[in-house]
Design a protein around this motif. Structure first.
Motif, PDB file in Angstrom:
ATOM      1  N   VAL A 112       0.861  -1.167   0.000  1.00 51.28           N
ATOM      2  CA  VAL A 112       0.000   0.000   0.000  1.00 51.28           C
ATOM      3  C   VAL A 112       0.908   1.230   0.000  1.00 51.28           C
ATOM      4  O   VAL A 112       1.880   1.280   0.762  1.00 51.28           O
ATOM      5  N   THR A 113       0.599   2.200  -0.840  1.00 47.78           N
ATOM      6  CA  THR A 113       1.444   3.375  -1.011  1.00 47.78           C
ATOM      7  C   THR A 113       0.729   4.630  -0.539  1.00 47.78           C
ATOM      8  O   THR A 113      -0.436   4.851  -0.885  1.00 47.78           O
ATOM      9  N   MET A 114       1.423   5.425   0.254  1.00 46.33           N
ATOM     10  CA  MET A 114       0.868   6.697   0.728  1.00 46.33           C
ATOM     11  C   MET A 114       2.008   7.596   1.174  1.00 46.33           C
ATOM     12  O   MET A 114       2.979   7.123   1.778  1.00 46.33           O
ATOM     13  N   GLU A 115       1.911   8.873   0.886  1.00 48.51           N
ATOM     14  CA  GLU A 115       2.886   9.813   1.419  1.00 48.51           C
ATOM     15  C   GLU A 115       2.635  10.010   2.912  1.00 48.51           C
ATOM     16  O   GLU A 115       1.484   9.985   3.351  1.00 48.51           O
ATOM     17  N   ASP A 152       5.206  18.932   4.286  1.00 53.81           N
ATOM     18  CA  ASP A 152       5.405  19.491   2.950  1.00 53.81           C
ATOM     19  C   ASP A 152       5.053  18.494   1.857  1.00 53.81           C
ATOM     20  O   ASP A 152       5.529  18.593   0.725  1.00 53.81           O
ATOM     21  N   TYR A 153       4.198  17.527   2.169  1.00 54.17           N
ATOM     22  CA  TYR A 153       3.727  16.540   1.201  1.00 54.17           C
ATOM     23  C   TYR A 153       2.201  16.596   1.162  1.00 54.17           C
ATOM     24  O   TYR A 153       1.576  17.324   1.951  1.00 54.17           O
ATOM     25  N   ASP A 154       1.613  15.860   0.252  1.00 51.02           N
ATOM     26  CA  ASP A 154       0.179  15.959   0.037  1.00 51.02           C
ATOM     27  C   ASP A 154      -0.611  15.604   1.290  1.00 51.02           C
ATOM     28  O   ASP A 154      -0.329  14.607   1.965  1.00 51.02           O
ATOM     29  N   TYR A 155      -1.596  16.445   1.581  1.00 46.58           N
ATOM     30  CA  TYR A 155      -2.598  16.083   2.582  1.00 46.58           C
ATOM     31  C   TYR A 155      -3.647  15.212   1.907  1.00 46.58           C
ATOM     32  O   TYR A 155      -3.874  15.306   0.698  1.00 46.58           O
ATOM     33  N   GLY A 210       1.099   6.304   7.910  1.00 48.02           N
ATOM     34  CA  GLY A 210       0.175   7.356   8.308  1.00 48.02           C
ATOM     35  C   GLY A 210       0.505   8.667   7.640  1.00 48.02           C
ATOM     36  O   GLY A 210       1.600   8.871   7.100  1.00 48.02           O
ATOM     37  N   ASN A 211      -0.462   9.571   7.668  1.00 47.12           N
ATOM     38  CA  ASN A 211      -0.321  10.927   7.154  1.00 47.12           C
ATOM     39  C   ASN A 211      -1.135  11.821   8.082  1.00 47.12           C
ATOM     40  O   ASN A 211      -2.298  11.529   8.357  1.00 47.12           O
ATOM     41  N   SER A 258      -7.749  13.880   2.065  1.00 46.83           N
ATOM     42  CA  SER A 258      -9.061  14.087   2.659  1.00 46.83           C
ATOM     43  C   SER A 258      -9.363  12.911   3.572  1.00 46.83           C
ATOM     44  O   SER A 258      -8.659  11.890   3.569  1.00 46.83           O
ATOM     45  N   LEU A 259     -10.424  13.037   4.355  1.00 48.99           N
ATOM     46  CA  LEU A 259     -10.792  11.962   5.266  1.00 48.99           C
ATOM     47  C   LEU A 259     -10.984  10.654   4.517  1.00 48.99           C
ATOM     48  O   LEU A 259     -10.454   9.604   4.926  1.00 48.99           O
ATOM     49  N   TYR A 260     -11.716  10.695   3.422  1.00 47.19           N
ATOM     50  CA  TYR A 260     -12.013   9.452   2.728  1.00 47.19           C
ATOM     51  C   TYR A 260     -10.854   8.963   1.867  1.00 47.19           C
ATOM     52  O   TYR A 260     -10.752   7.759   1.602  1.00 47.19           O
ATOM     53  N   GLU A 261      -9.957   9.834   1.459  1.00 48.30           N
ATOM     54  CA  GLU A 261      -8.735   9.372   0.809  1.00 48.30           C
ATOM     55  C   GLU A 261      -7.877   8.587   1.799  1.00 48.30           C
ATOM     56  O   GLU A 261      -7.336   7.523   1.464  1.00 48.30           O
ATOM     57  N   ALA A 262      -7.742   9.104   3.008  1.00 47.66           N
ATOM     58  CA  ALA A 262      -6.979   8.391   4.038  1.00 47.66           C
ATOM     59  C   ALA A 262      -7.677   7.097   4.419  1.00 47.66           C
ATOM     60  O   ALA A 262      -7.030   6.051   4.604  1.00 47.66           O
ATOM     61  N   PHE A 263      -8.992   7.146   4.546  1.00 48.22           N
ATOM     62  CA  PHE A 263      -9.795   5.978   4.902  1.00 48.22           C
ATOM     63  C   PHE A 263      -9.611   4.866   3.879  1.00 48.22           C
ATOM     64  O   PHE A 263      -9.472   3.686   4.230  1.00 48.22           O
ATOM     65  N   GLU A 264      -9.566   5.235   2.616  1.00 50.14           N
ATOM     66  CA  GLU A 264      -9.373   4.231   1.566  1.00 50.14           C
ATOM     67  C   GLU A 264      -8.002   3.578   1.668  1.00 50.14           C
ATOM     68  O   GLU A 264      -7.853   2.368   1.431  1.00 50.14           O
TER      69      GLU A 264
END
Length: 377
Positions: A51-54, A180-183, A168-169, A185-191
């Motif tokens: 799983v990839t996330m900044e 200094d990286y992308d925030y 986490g973000n 939204s609630l549902y983007e993080a939830f996904e």
């Protein structure tokens, strides 16, 4: 979980071996025994998945995490929404307001044994101890480093070397210079977290419910000229009269107020956000602005009655505060939590709509939420 099962699972997660024995955990299993997860990121028919996330990048999971630690109530609530056991710990247990689950039938969280990571400091040694049992730290590592001078990237690397990754973000506020990286939204993080726990079907059910909820919320928002001005502040019961001002921003902690389209009383003045200036406002400042609604954060643990007795009563007894329009009209309320997940957001948005727009209808179906959490959808 017994010690034997814990050891067996930790072995799988540390080495990536014996994956065949846990592949059934990698998604929602259909009646015919096949994996029915959807989407690319995190979906896995067999074996490890990523799983990839900044800012953590691509994180590999040899098997679906069972035990975990959450940064805050936002991520903890996401996990509960995805049908997971509560996290072993959060940054501050006092700010994980599990009383919101009282509005959802059959859903509750006992946090009495939950570890509070912040007890005057954040200790790398405590994280090392937790890593023996936790499969993942659902925590933005930059938040940890940014909260104290005693942490470095080497500490994060040392903890991850035990086999427990950070994922986490920090999404609740956009006020940190180090972010200094992308925030998200609630549902983007939830996904993203749904991909970690391989609970894409639950996420999609919540996403559909949320879309209907958003439509219902939009229906109760009056024309722009009829919306009230609100002043959001952090308050403490023992120091009523000096408050930290919050301007409605893009972080998830303000989602309900953005969705309800209220006017930010401070945004129309030279008052700046607490995150920027660490400044304060007093009753005289509020009197000059005279917002239609006053909202206090930091007091979510109080019931509505306790809030009235302990907080509003002080304002009513103050010579200046008692002259505020909000006080005279009975429009002083608890302002919502810093941390919101999908369940929390539904509950506090419903409450906020009742506060500022006198909404008396239910904007979401609590039973539908319960069915998603319990897997009966």
């Amino acid at each position: 979980m017994t010690d034997e099962r814990t050891w067996t699972r930790r072995t799988v997660l540390r080495t990536g071996s014996a994956i065949a024995g846990v592949t059934a955990l990698a998604g929602c299993i259909s009646d015919d025994g096949t994996d029915d997860t959807d989407g690319d990121d995190g979906s896995s028919d067999a074996g490890p998945y990523t799983v990839t996330m900044e800012p953590v990048g691509e994180v590999e999971f040899p098997a679906v995490p069972e035990t975990w630690v959450a940064n805050n109530g936002s991520w903890a609530d996401m996990g509960i929404a995805l049908g997971q056991e509560p996290p072993e710990g959060v940054y501050l247990t006092s700010r994980y307001h599990t009383q919101y689950y009282d509005d959802i039938p059959g859903v509750s969280v006992d946090k009495s044994g939950m570890t509070s990571l912040w007890e005057g400091e954040l200790s790398p040694e405590e994280f090392m101890e937790l890593s023996a049992d936790a499969d993942v730290f659902v925590i933005d590592p930059n938040f940890v480093i940014g909260r104290t001078d005693s942490w470095s990237q080497e500490d994060i690397d040392r903890i991850e070397a035990t086999g427990t990754p950070f994922f986490g973000n920090s999404i609740f506020s956009t006020g940190y210079d180090w972010h200094d990286y992308d925030y998200l939204s609630l549902y983007e993080a939830f996904e993203k977290l749904a991909a970690v726990f391989q609970e894409q079907a639950r996420y999609e059910a919540f996403e559909s419910l949320h879309e209907e909820f958003q439509s219902n919320v939009a229906d109760v928002v009056p024309p722009e000229g009829d919306r009230p001005s609100v002043a959001i502040m952090w308050a403490t019961e023992g120091d009523m009269g000096s408050f930290s001002p919050y301007l409605i921003g893009e972080g998830t902690s303000f989602k309900q107020w953005r969705d309800l389209g209220v006017r930010d009383a401070f945004a129309e003045t030279d008052v700046r956000d607490f995150h920027t200036t660490r400044g304060a406002v007093d009753y005289e400042t509020l009197f000059d602005i005279d917002p239609d609604v006053v909202l206090f954060r930091g007091l979510e643990a109080k019931t509505a009655t306790e809030f009235q007795d302990d907080i509003v009563s002080q304002m009513e007894a103050d010579d200046v505060a008692s002259e505020l329009t909000a006080v005279q009209n009975g429009d002083v309320y608890r302002g919502g939590p810093l941390y919101q997940g999908p369940i929390t957001n539904l509950v506090v948005t419903q409450r906020a709509a009742e506060q500022v727009y006198d909404v008396d209808e239910q904007l979401f179906d609590p039973q539908a939420v319960a069915e998603i959490v319990t897997g009966d959808f």
